[in-house]
Design a protein around this motif. Sequence first.
Motif, short mmCIF file in Angstrom:
data_model
loop_
_atom_site.label_atom_id
_atom_site.label_comp_id
_atom_site.label_asym_id
_atom_site.label_seq_id
_atom_site.Cartn_x
_atom_site.Cartn_y
_atom_site.Cartn_z
N ILE A 19 31.26 48.58 -46.39
CA ILE A 19 30.85 47.85 -45.18
C ILE A 19 31.69 46.59 -44.99
O ILE A 19 32.19 46.31 -43.90
CB ILE A 19 29.35 47.49 -45.27
N PHE A 20 31.89 45.82 -46.05
CA PHE A 20 32.65 44.57 -45.91
C PHE A 20 34.15 44.83 -45.75
O PHE A 20 34.83 44.06 -45.07
CB PHE A 20 32.37 43.65 -47.10
N ILE A 23 34.53 45.45 -42.12
CA ILE A 23 34.44 44.19 -41.34
C ILE A 23 35.74 43.41 -41.43
O ILE A 23 36.26 42.91 -40.42
CB ILE A 23 33.26 43.33 -41.85
N TYR A 24 36.31 43.30 -42.62
CA TYR A 24 37.47 42.43 -42.82
C TYR A 24 38.81 43.10 -42.57
O TYR A 24 39.75 42.44 -42.11
CB TYR A 24 37.45 41.87 -44.25
N TYR A 26 39.38 46.38 -41.04
CA TYR A 26 39.60 47.31 -39.93
C TYR A 26 40.49 46.62 -38.91
O TYR A 26 40.31 45.44 -38.59
CB TYR A 26 38.27 47.73 -39.32
N ARG A 28 41.29 45.28 -36.01
CA ARG A 28 40.83 44.78 -34.71
C ARG A 28 41.79 43.68 -34.26
O ARG A 28 41.78 42.57 -34.78
CB ARG A 28 39.41 44.22 -34.80
N LYS A 36 36.36 37.30 -38.44
CA LYS A 36 35.86 38.37 -39.30
C LYS A 36 35.01 37.80 -40.44
O LYS A 36 34.00 38.38 -40.84
CB LYS A 36 37.02 39.18 -39.87
N ILE A 39 31.61 37.10 -39.15
CA ILE A 39 30.83 38.34 -39.03
C ILE A 39 30.34 38.79 -40.39
O ILE A 39 29.20 39.24 -40.55
CB ILE A 39 31.69 39.45 -38.36
N GLY A 40 31.22 38.68 -41.41
CA GLY A 40 30.82 39.05 -42.77
C GLY A 40 29.68 38.19 -43.28
O GLY A 40 28.76 38.69 -43.94
N THR A 43 26.48 39.30 -41.60
CA THR A 43 26.05 40.57 -42.20
C THR A 43 25.40 40.35 -43.56
O THR A 43 24.35 40.93 -43.86
CB THR A 43 27.26 41.51 -42.36
N THR A 220 35.46 39.09 -49.59
CA THR A 220 35.75 37.86 -48.84
C THR A 220 36.85 37.06 -49.49
O THR A 220 37.67 36.44 -48.80
CB THR A 220 34.47 37.00 -48.74
#
Length: 250
Positions: A19-20, A23-24, A26, A28, A36, A39-40, A43, A220
């Motif tokens: 999942i993380f 988020i970091y 992918y 985008r 990002k 967002i992390g 989450t 992170t």
Amino acid sequence: MIAIIFQPRFNWLLLWAIIFFIIYYYNRRNLTWERKRNIGAITLLIFTILLIPFNVWGIYNLIGIENDGQYYLWRDSFSLGPNETYTSETLSNLYSISGESLGISTDGGNCTFYICDENLPEVRYFFQNISENEVDYLGNPYEYDWIFLSVPYHYSGFIRTANWTMNFFNPSQSESIDVILGISPVPTDTPSIRSTFAYTIYQEPTIALVCLWIAAGFVTLLPPGNNQRTTISEKEDNLEAQDSETHDEL
């Protein structure tokens, strides 16, 4: 102390890491590394809030179960005088999720068996009469009366751990009796399916929460690498600035 076995049936660490990573890492193009990371963090906060109640519930149940009471009694014997009651030491509250077969044999008369929550003396379960059994010349029984020993709960009240005991009462007014009892031998390293499942259910929220923070912290702290690349809007701004500089020079 709670003995948490870190052997989850579900790989929480892998789930949170995936999942993380999405988020970091992918691709985008319209999100900066700082965005990002925000967002992390959101989450992580949401999943933590969702898991904390289940975590408290799991720890609460584990504390109630692990009361250091007797579980594998194997074998014991004692005598009861007229109208006398024998009370065992505190039973393990593990019996609330994993019962065992208890064999009871009496010589000299019948007895009454029940378990009692000492915190609530009026609460008695499995009130059962045990008939006299035949014994050999050494006093060993030819047979036992078998009872499935379990306790109905592991808390007498809120944060009040139940204190269960086995009790044997001799109803005779004049005769003494001898009692022999034993738990069916089950190896301690092979807990019952019910016991294993219950422990897993109570442990999983704590394992999931710990894995969540490990995965979030690890992903992170990874270097952003190519994630700090210039976005499309920043490229367009740079191109416009270069064009204006070119026109000024002309």
